[in-house]
Every structure is written in C-alpha cells, then in structure tokens.
Design an enzyme around this catalytic site. Sequence first.
Site, short mmCIF file in Angstrom:
data_model
loop_
_atom_site.label_atom_id
_atom_site.label_comp_id
_atom_site.label_asym_id
_atom_site.label_seq_id
_atom_site.Cartn_x
_atom_site.Cartn_y
_atom_site.Cartn_z
N HIS A 148 44.30 39.45 39.97
CA HIS A 148 44.38 40.25 38.76
C HIS A 148 45.79 40.83 38.58
O HIS A 148 46.47 41.14 39.55
CB HIS A 148 43.36 41.40 38.82
CG HIS A 148 41.95 40.94 39.03
ND1 HIS A 148 41.41 40.79 40.29
CD2 HIS A 148 40.99 40.58 38.15
CE1 HIS A 148 40.16 40.36 40.18
NE2 HIS A 148 39.89 40.22 38.89
N ASP A 150 41.87 38.58 46.63
CA ASP A 150 40.92 37.96 45.71
C ASP A 150 41.53 36.72 45.05
O ASP A 150 40.87 36.03 44.29
CB ASP A 150 40.41 38.94 44.65
CG ASP A 150 41.51 39.73 43.97
OD1 ASP A 150 42.70 39.46 44.22
OD2 ASP A 150 41.17 40.64 43.19
N ASP A 187 47.86 39.43 43.93
CA ASP A 187 46.44 39.60 43.60
C ASP A 187 46.06 38.67 42.44
O ASP A 187 46.89 38.37 41.57
CB ASP A 187 46.21 41.06 43.19
CG ASP A 187 44.75 41.48 43.13
OD1 ASP A 187 44.06 41.05 42.20
OD2 ASP A 187 44.33 42.26 44.00
N HIS A 245 45.70 48.90 39.43
CA HIS A 245 45.22 49.12 38.06
C HIS A 245 45.23 50.59 37.65
O HIS A 245 44.93 50.91 36.51
CB HIS A 245 43.79 48.59 37.89
CG HIS A 245 43.64 47.12 38.15
ND1 HIS A 245 44.43 46.18 37.55
CD2 HIS A 245 42.76 46.44 38.94
CE1 HIS A 245 44.07 44.97 37.96
NE2 HIS A 245 43.07 45.10 38.80
#
Length: 202
Positions: free
Chosen positions: A54, A139, A52, A14
Amino acid sequence: MLNAFCAIRPPGHHANNTGAEEGFCYYSNAAVAAKYAQQAYAFERVLVIDWDYHHGNATQNAFYDDPSVLFFSAHDWGAYPGTGDPSLTGEGEGSGLNINVHLDCGATDADMLGRWDDTLSPAVAAFDPDFVIVSAGFDSRQDDLLGCFALTDDAFRRMTRTAMDYADACCEGRLVSLLEGGYNLDGTALATAAHIETLLEG
C-alpha cells in the site's frame, strides 16, 4: 554496521496524525523518525524507502514540499488508500523528491527490483542521504491477505542489501527499518526473518 529493525505495531505510514485510525495506523512512525533524526541528531537529508503493498500516503503528505527528505514508494496505486499517483513528484523545494512507482497486481521480484535499479538508485545517488529509513511492509509478499504482489523472500533480502548499500555509500551505514504491513502471519514471519538476517550480515 549501524542498522536497526523496529518490530512495532501498529504500522504507521497511513497516519496523518489526525488522532483517528487510518489504515490500521495511528502515528506516522517513519515521518516521526525522519524528523527526529534531523532535529535530535542533525542529519540533514533523510531517505525513506517504502516497499509496502500500500502507498505510504502519510509519509508523502509529511514531506511533499520538503527538500530534506527523499521519499520512494513502490505500491499498487489501485489499493487502499487510493493514493500514490506516479505523477505526484513533490512541490516547491521538494519537487522531484517524492517518487511514486505503481506496480500491477501480480508484480514479481523482477518488477520491484527493476524499479529500484532504474528509478530509486539514480535518485539516491543524486540526493546523497545522511540517514536511511525503510518502511518495511511485508504485505507485498506473495500470499498476503491484503495484497496481491508475488514477491518472494529473496526480493526482501535483495532490497535490504541494496538499502544497506545506499547507507554504506552515503551515510556510514546508518539505516533504521520500521515494520509496516503484513497480514499473513507465516509469510510475514518468513519475510521479516529474511530482512533481519540480511541486516545482521552487515
């Protein structure tokens, strides 16, 4: 076998290199690694796979118009940071090399692996990378505190094996895996162990 797993914190996908914390990230590890592989070792085409939960928005941003990097992210589009629209496929010379796949909350092993089969594998074959990087976020595993997918450890074994197959077919096994998210300590440990055990099998 030419692979490595980097157990690093904080995660990086990110981070837009603004100097500020973004989604627990400060440095865009996968993007830096890809550029380093190109500039220091002259590998021309780099594949970055992000599993991931995200979206790897900073990785996307780093290479959105870059024809030398194929970026694949399978994620929940509705989760933080709200990016990862599947219609965003790159621009300019990088058009078609940014692949965003949305998976709904509750996505299973079959959901994830199916997108590898029908979307990622053909793209990899056409791109023919010289180097493979995995943004290994756990995650996306079942019972994570910040994700809502239902992937099992078997999915991570199978994704790892497939990523290794890509590397074996295209670039003499060159693969580097970078730890991204994962917020259930026991679950992350189990999934990471499954991932590393598969890497060690060669």
